[in-house]
Design a protein around this motif. Sequence first.
Motif, mmCIF file in Angstrom:
data_model
loop_
_atom_site.group_PDB
_atom_site.id
_atom_site.type_symbol
_atom_site.label_atom_id
_atom_site.label_comp_id
_atom_site.label_asym_id
_atom_site.label_seq_id
_atom_site.Cartn_x
_atom_site.Cartn_y
_atom_site.Cartn_z
ATOM 1 N N TRP A 124 0.826 -1.203 0.000
ATOM 2 C CA TRP A 124 0.000 0.000 0.000
ATOM 3 C C TRP A 124 0.863 1.258 0.000
ATOM 4 N N TYR A 125 0.653 2.094 -1.023
ATOM 5 C CA TYR A 125 1.359 3.372 -1.142
ATOM 6 C C TYR A 125 0.353 4.519 -1.087
ATOM 7 N N PRO A 126 0.746 5.654 -0.513
ATOM 8 C CA PRO A 126 -0.113 6.842 -0.576
ATOM 9 C C PRO A 126 -0.023 7.481 -1.952
ATOM 10 N N ASP A 127 -1.151 7.948 -2.486
ATOM 11 C CA ASP A 127 -1.094 8.709 -3.733
ATOM 12 C C ASP A 127 -2.315 9.602 -3.942
ATOM 13 N N PRO A 128 -3.526 9.071 -4.174
ATOM 14 C CA PRO A 128 -4.648 9.987 -4.420
ATOM 15 C C PRO A 128 -4.963 10.808 -3.175
ATOM 16 N N ILE A 129 -5.332 12.058 -3.379
ATOM 17 C CA ILE A 129 -5.807 12.885 -2.267
ATOM 18 C C ILE A 129 -7.326 12.928 -2.381
ATOM 19 N N LEU A 130 -8.000 12.386 -1.400
ATOM 20 C CA LEU A 130 -9.430 12.100 -1.511
ATOM 21 C C LEU A 130 -10.265 13.334 -1.188
ATOM 22 N N THR A 131 -10.196 14.313 -2.078
ATOM 23 C CA THR A 131 -10.910 15.575 -1.872
ATOM 24 C C THR A 131 -12.424 15.393 -1.917
ATOM 25 N N HIS A 132 -12.879 14.255 -2.430
ATOM 26 C CA HIS A 132 -14.318 13.990 -2.502
ATOM 27 C C HIS A 132 -14.847 13.331 -1.230
ATOM 28 N N VAL A 133 -13.955 12.967 -0.304
ATOM 29 C CA VAL A 133 -14.353 12.257 0.918
ATOM 30 C C VAL A 133 -14.599 13.269 2.037
ATOM 31 N N ARG A 134 -15.752 13.205 2.656
ATOM 32 C CA ARG A 134 -16.093 14.132 3.742
ATOM 33 C C ARG A 134 -15.839 13.528 5.122
ATOM 34 N N GLN A 135 -15.973 12.212 5.247
ATOM 35 C CA GLN A 135 -15.665 11.504 6.489
ATOM 36 C C GLN A 135 -14.841 10.270 6.136
ATOM 37 N N PHE A 136 -13.935 9.900 7.024
ATOM 38 C CA PHE A 136 -13.100 8.740 6.733
ATOM 39 C C PHE A 136 -12.689 8.061 8.033
ATOM 40 N N GLU A 137 -12.271 6.818 7.903
ATOM 41 C CA GLU A 137 -11.811 6.043 9.053
ATOM 42 C C GLU A 137 -10.294 5.952 9.034
ATOM 43 N N ILE A 138 -9.702 5.989 10.209
ATOM 44 C CA ILE A 138 -8.267 5.745 10.351
ATOM 45 C C ILE A 138 -8.117 4.402 11.055
ATOM 46 N N ALA A 139 -7.554 3.445 10.342
ATOM 47 C CA ALA A 139 -7.501 2.073 10.842
ATOM 48 C C ALA A 139 -6.540 1.947 12.021
#
Length: 581
Positions: free
Chosen positions: A143-158
């Motif tokens: 797993w690599y970081p790349d897209p910036i999820l500007t469309h996401v308003r809420q998210f989970e941090i595992a």
Amino acid sequence: MKRRSRILSLVFLSAALCACPCLAQDLEAFKARTMRQGPTDLKNRPIYGVAVADSMVKIPPRNPLLFKPSLADSISISLAGNESQGAQVVVFSPSAPLEAVTLEWSDLVGESGSISNRDIWAAPVGFVQTAKPDEYETPYVGWYPDPILTHVRQFEIALGDFQTIWYSVSAATDTPAGEYKGSLTISPANAPPHKVDVSVTVRPFSLPARPSLNTAVGLIQGAKTLYAFENPSHQRRVELEDAIDRFHARYRTNPPDIYRPWPPYPTEFARWKELGATSFNLAYLWDRRFDPATGEPEQKLQEEIARAYKQMKESGVEAAPYFYLYDEVDKSLWPQVKQVAAWVKKNYPDVPTLTTLLDKSYGLASGLDSIDAFCPIMHEYNLARARQARAKGVKVWWYVCAGPFKPYPNVFIEYPLIDTRLLLGFMSFAYEVDGFLYYKMSSPINNNKCISGGPYTDWNPASYQSSTGHKWNGDGHLWYPGPDGPVTSIRMENWRDGLEDYEYLVLARESTRRLNEAGGAQSAAKLQRQLDLWALPGQRIVKSQGNYATDPATISQALDEISRIIIQARRELNALKEQAK
């Protein structure tokens, strides 16, 4: 099931780290550093940790030490007017997942004014899962970081993950110089919020609105191909093309059109005029649209070009047109290239030609003297030969694509972010290139959908596949298709940062030149020598095309020094003007 797989991955990573005590110790130290700040429970025990990392460093969620990030307690950004800069916030929760996380950011307030929160944005960084590429070595698969999820308003941090949040601020051209302060608040639904302090320093000069480094990029057939999975209507394609062009303009990049099989239309000329594009492709000329009977492009294409040329002149667009022709062809097609280039010179003498055909002499020894601009691959670019070509009026660009590989820079998912930034900035300036070409900005290969969900996405990053089935991660793919147009990435942000770095270097060079012309020769020469330490090949940033700075702190130091040179040269120039009154 998804949570169980994440926990298992964490167990496997921990087991691997324990097999190497030094790595395990480094990871524990990194965790402890992250946990220095963050909310605590009633017994003053940390619930989750928050730290800040540079925008030039990738932090994989389960392998955070891969690119050796340094951490800070707060966001600190320096930028000029008409510039955008970012930072990353790292969140680590060792005991429980953080649920329904939201982000809120304040205005930035200073003594001379404020930067509105409308000029600021923040969003979680998403992750894509790589498979081992066939052609180049990578330090890690996963797993690599790349897209910036500007469309996401809420998210989970595992649980146990290192989740990054991208924070970006833009300063308008007329933003007063000075320090501005504000905050970014991270609010999980199941834990207390945490406020990250933000300090932004605006420098006393602005970057030009129009980019100084020319760019030529591709998207094959644009929205028609990229969004083919939804069978878009004509109106939908028009809206998407508009969104794509506007996105590129915000990133100091010209319209993505080098391979498009039809010339532009009036609506595009009007849009490019509005957006301040510097150049565009009038038509792609290649062997499939060549008529061997006449030695010219096929008649239908000639008619399309004539229509577009007339409409271009009527539109008043300031961007310079060019013809892109014969991509990466060898000597077998050079006779045809000569015929087509001669046709261009005869019919459109004011429109130059640009090509990536494989001529290492840049027309000096090949007889291809009708070509106006050559574009070799980056690691084969020869500065001395390019200078000889320029002396004869020929321009020389450079490009990267599915190569080169290390030790040279590239934009692959697995390569350091600083590679992307240096390619577009310090390297392009140091080697005096006339432009940067990239063949495709977004790819539907292996996906055929809009990006969705996250932070762990189901996007397949194998964006280029050769005829032999070999795959590259992130090649020809710097932004992601979203429902309303492009979704940015951490590589795309560094792409723009590189183009902005280039502007710093241009401003410094021009400031010392003007000081010299105004009579401050001695001071100008001293400042130029200081600039050369950061700007020339073989110096502090770019040793060679395959040997360059890898520490973000070096780039930050360089920009501080270059800013000082700009400010001092302008101050002394103003003093000379006052004396002359």
